[in-house]
Scaffold this active site. Structure first.
Site, mmCIF file in Angstrom:
data_model
loop_
_atom_site.group_PDB
_atom_site.id
_atom_site.type_symbol
_atom_site.label_atom_id
_atom_site.label_comp_id
_atom_site.label_asym_id
_atom_site.label_seq_id
_atom_site.Cartn_x
_atom_site.Cartn_y
_atom_site.Cartn_z
ATOM 1 C CG HIS A 205 -2.103 0.870 1.323
ATOM 2 N ND1 HIS A 205 -3.446 1.070 1.958
ATOM 3 C CD2 HIS A 205 -1.572 1.932 1.256
ATOM 4 C CE1 HIS A 205 -4.038 2.092 2.008
ATOM 5 N NE2 HIS A 205 -2.751 2.743 0.659
ATOM 6 C CG HIS B 223 -1.198 6.400 -2.812
ATOM 7 N ND1 HIS B 223 -2.475 5.648 -3.495
ATOM 8 C CD2 HIS B 223 -1.485 5.860 -1.232
ATOM 9 C CE1 HIS B 223 -3.510 5.752 -2.372
ATOM 10 N NE2 HIS B 223 -3.555 5.374 -1.636
ATOM 11 C CG HIS C 194 -7.497 3.159 -0.881
ATOM 12 N ND1 HIS C 194 -6.914 2.434 -1.638
ATOM 13 C CD2 HIS C 194 -6.569 3.834 0.108
ATOM 14 C CE1 HIS C 194 -5.701 3.017 -1.469
ATOM 15 N NE2 HIS C 194 -5.850 3.733 -0.673
ATOM 16 C CD GLU D 257 -8.183 6.470 5.047
ATOM 17 O OE1 GLU D 257 -6.737 7.120 5.078
ATOM 18 O OE2 GLU D 257 -8.345 6.295 3.795
ATOM 19 C CG ASP E 259 -1.385 5.643 3.274
ATOM 20 O OD1 ASP E 259 -2.703 5.718 1.478
ATOM 21 O OD2 ASP E 259 -2.401 5.692 4.037
ATOM 22 C CG ASP E 260 -0.011 8.930 0.707
ATOM 23 O OD1 ASP E 260 0.177 9.337 -1.134
ATOM 24 O OD2 ASP E 260 -1.306 8.207 0.759
#
Length: 333
Positions: free
Chosen positions: A17, A19, A197, A200, A278-279
């Protein structure tokens, strides 16, 4: 007893996961802006970092899309990917399945080819340099309509043999998975894996929709599934991998404190949870940092389980997964 940091970083792991646009560090943003002669509304790296204070997902997305505007050429996407893999390699990542958001770029006039070819070239360079294998997952932006997603899937046609799957990201609340059922069915008919997703910020019902309507092979986030005991049982019985992102959850106020993160509960309830970043440029850390965030509340065996889950939940062939699991066993003794 505290788990040694060398164990956390040395543990072989996959990242499921990530990005890639969210790995754009402030320094890179300024570098790309200079070489592409783009003005950005920040005077310094420090000012930009100070803007990374979010109270919800949308706060983050607003600055995320602004940052992506500095990416203009194949070289930019190559360099962005290679920089991520350098950091991932240092964290013990040996395989990554990375998300990219083509609509973020095609909607501002970039050809799909620039994005895809640049990222694929960066992935090839990373494997040659660091030995890290990887695959691409094309994400549809859920705040746009399904017709736009179909257009993107059509644009991706020449690259589908080099894309492992499709995903669904961006603003969750108000954009249920059911909105994209037909395009996910079309992607599945092309032989693509499907992830989304859900859970969340959205309710447990979004997770159920992702399972039943999108026919997902892996669940991204999934925190709020814990609100439904029956759903937890379903996920556990089916061995559904959850790609959980602790620092993202903290940064976006999904979880108030690391001590309250649901990873220990997920493992106790038999969920195939994994740890991901994630980011990372926006949320304060790459994969090892996310392991560190929850390590004080876990046992050594839990970290081994999380690493094993990352390969069991990957889209690698069985033979490759077996090799990676053996490497974990050898490392952990």
């Amino acid at each position: 007893m505290a788990i040694p940091d060398a164990f956390i970083t040395g543990l072989p792991k996959a990242e499921l996961h990530l990005h890639i646009e969210g790995s754009l560090e402030p320094e890179q943003m300024f570098d790309f802006a200079r070489r592409n002669r783009i003005q950005i509304p920040f005077a310094s790296v420090e000012e930009l970092r100070a803007a990374y204070k979010f109270s919800q997902l949308q706060d983050f997305l607003d600055i995320y899309y602004r940052g992506a505007d500095v990416l203009r050429t194949e070289a930019d996407f190559h360099d962005l990917a290679l920089a991520y893999f350098e950091r991932a390699h240092a964290d013990g990542v040996v395989h990554a399945e990375i998300f990219f958001d083509p609509q973020t770029h095609t909607d501002r006039g970039l050809p799909f080819q620039v994005v895809a070819d640049g990222l694929l070239a960066g992935m090839t360079s990373a494997e040659a340099r660091y030995g890290v294998t990887s695959s691409l997952i094309l994400c549809f932006l859920r705040h746009l309509d399904e017709a736009a997603a179909f257009t993107t899937l059509q644009a991706a046609e020449p690259w589908l043999d080099r894309i492992a799957g499709v995903g669904l990201d961006s603003s969750e609340v108000g954009h249920p998975p059911s909105k994209f059922a037909r395009v996910f069915a079309a992607a599945g008919s092309e032989g693509l894996k499907r992830v989304a997703h859900a859970g969340e910020e959205g309710p447990p019902e979004y997770v159920v929709e992702a399972l039943d309507l999108l026919k997902i092979d892996r669940l991204d986030h999934g925190n709020r599934a814990l609100e439904s005991p029956e759903l937890v049982t379903r996920l556990a019985r089916n061995g559904m991998a959850l790609t959980v992102c602790p620092l993202s959850n903290l940064k976006l106020c999904v979880v108030g404190d690391a001590a309250d993160h649901p990873i220990p509960i997920m493992l106790k309830q038999g969920l195939r949870a994994t740890i991901n970043s994630d980011d990372p440029a926006y949320f304060g850390g790459y994969v090892a940092d996310n392991y560190r965030a929850v390590a004080p509340y876990l046992e050594r065996e839990d970290l081994i389980t999380l690493a094993r889950n990352s390969f069991l939940g990957s889209f690698l062939p069985d033979a490759a997964v077996t090799r990676h699991l053996s490497a974990i066993d050898a490392f952990a003794g």
